[in-house]
Scaffold this motif. Structure first.
Motif, PDB file in Angstrom:
ATOM      1  N   ASP A 151      77.022  -4.811  41.989  1.00 35.37           N
ATOM      2  CA  ASP A 151      77.400  -3.643  42.793  1.00 35.37           C
ATOM      3  C   ASP A 151      78.727  -3.883  43.503  1.00 35.37           C
ATOM      4  O   ASP A 151      79.567  -2.985  43.582  1.00 35.37           O
ATOM      5  N   ASP A 203      81.356  -3.592  40.786  1.00 33.70           N
ATOM      6  CA  ASP A 203      81.522  -2.202  40.361  1.00 33.70           C
ATOM      7  C   ASP A 203      82.265  -1.364  41.400  1.00 33.70           C
ATOM      8  O   ASP A 203      83.017  -0.460  41.055  1.00 33.70           O
ATOM      9  N   SER A 204      82.071  -1.673  42.671  1.00 29.87           N
ATOM     10  CA  SER A 204      82.718  -0.911  43.736  1.00 29.87           C
ATOM     11  C   SER A 204      84.149  -1.393  44.002  1.00 29.87           C
ATOM     12  O   SER A 204      84.861  -0.792  44.800  1.00 29.87           O
ATOM     13  N   ILE A 207      84.996  -4.232  45.390  1.00 25.74           N
ATOM     14  CA  ILE A 207      85.083  -5.108  46.557  1.00 25.74           C
ATOM     15  C   ILE A 207      85.268  -6.560  46.138  1.00 25.74           C
ATOM     16  O   ILE A 207      86.018  -7.303  46.772  1.00 25.74           O
ATOM     17  N   ALA A 253      82.486  -4.658  53.659  1.00 26.22           N
ATOM     18  CA  ALA A 253      82.819  -3.336  53.134  1.00 26.22           C
ATOM     19  C   ALA A 253      82.213  -2.241  54.002  1.00 26.22           C
ATOM     20  O   ALA A 253      82.728  -1.142  54.056  1.00 26.22           O
ATOM     21  N   GLU A 313      86.404  -1.831  55.094  1.00 24.90           N
ATOM     22  CA  GLU A 313      86.701  -1.993  53.669  1.00 24.90           C
ATOM     23  C   GLU A 313      88.173  -2.309  53.431  1.00 24.90           C
ATOM     24  O   GLU A 313      88.511  -3.131  52.591  1.00 24.90           O
TER      25      GLU A 313
END
Length: 93
Positions: free
Chosen positions: A38, A41-42, A44, A78, A82
Motif C-alpha cells: 500500500d 502503491d501510494s 510514499i 503520510a 505527506e
C-alpha cells in the motif's frame, strides 16, 4: 560486474546489499506485506520492479527505506505530513 549479496535476516543484521525485499520490511515493522505494498502503491515508499510480465519482484532501495524509517521516527508520516515525507524520500536518493 560482481553480484551483491542480498541475504536478508529480519532477526539478525538485516539485509545486505542495495535493495531490500518487501517481506523483510514488513517483518521489520511487524506489519503484513500488504501494508508495505500500500505504501508503494501510494507513492510514499519508492520501489523498483525487477523482471517482466506479471512475475515482477518489487525491491526498495536501502536509502529509501532508511529515509522512510527516519520520517516515521520524526513523526512525519503520510497521515500527518505527506509533503515532508516525500521531500525526505526525494533527498535521500
Amino acid at each position: 560486474m560482481e553480484a551483491t549479496d542480498t541475504t536478508e535476516d529480519p532477526d539478525g543484521e538485516g539485509p545486505r546489499g542495495a535493495y531490500i525485499r518487501v517481506r523483510w520490511i514488513a517483518a521489520y515493522f511487524d506489519v503484513g506485506p500488504s501494508t508495505i505494498y500500500d505504501l508503494i502503491d501510494s507513492g510514499i515508499l519508492p520501489a523498483v520492479a525487477i523482471g517482466r510480465g506479471t512475475k515482477k519482484a518489487l525491491r526498495i532501495h536501502r536509502d529509501d527505506f532508511e529515509a522512510y524509517e527516519r520520517a516515521l521516527r520524526e513523526g512525519r508520516t503520510a497521515n500527518n505530513d505527506e509533503e515532508a515525507v516525500q521531500k525526505s524520500l526525494t533527498t535521500a536518493s
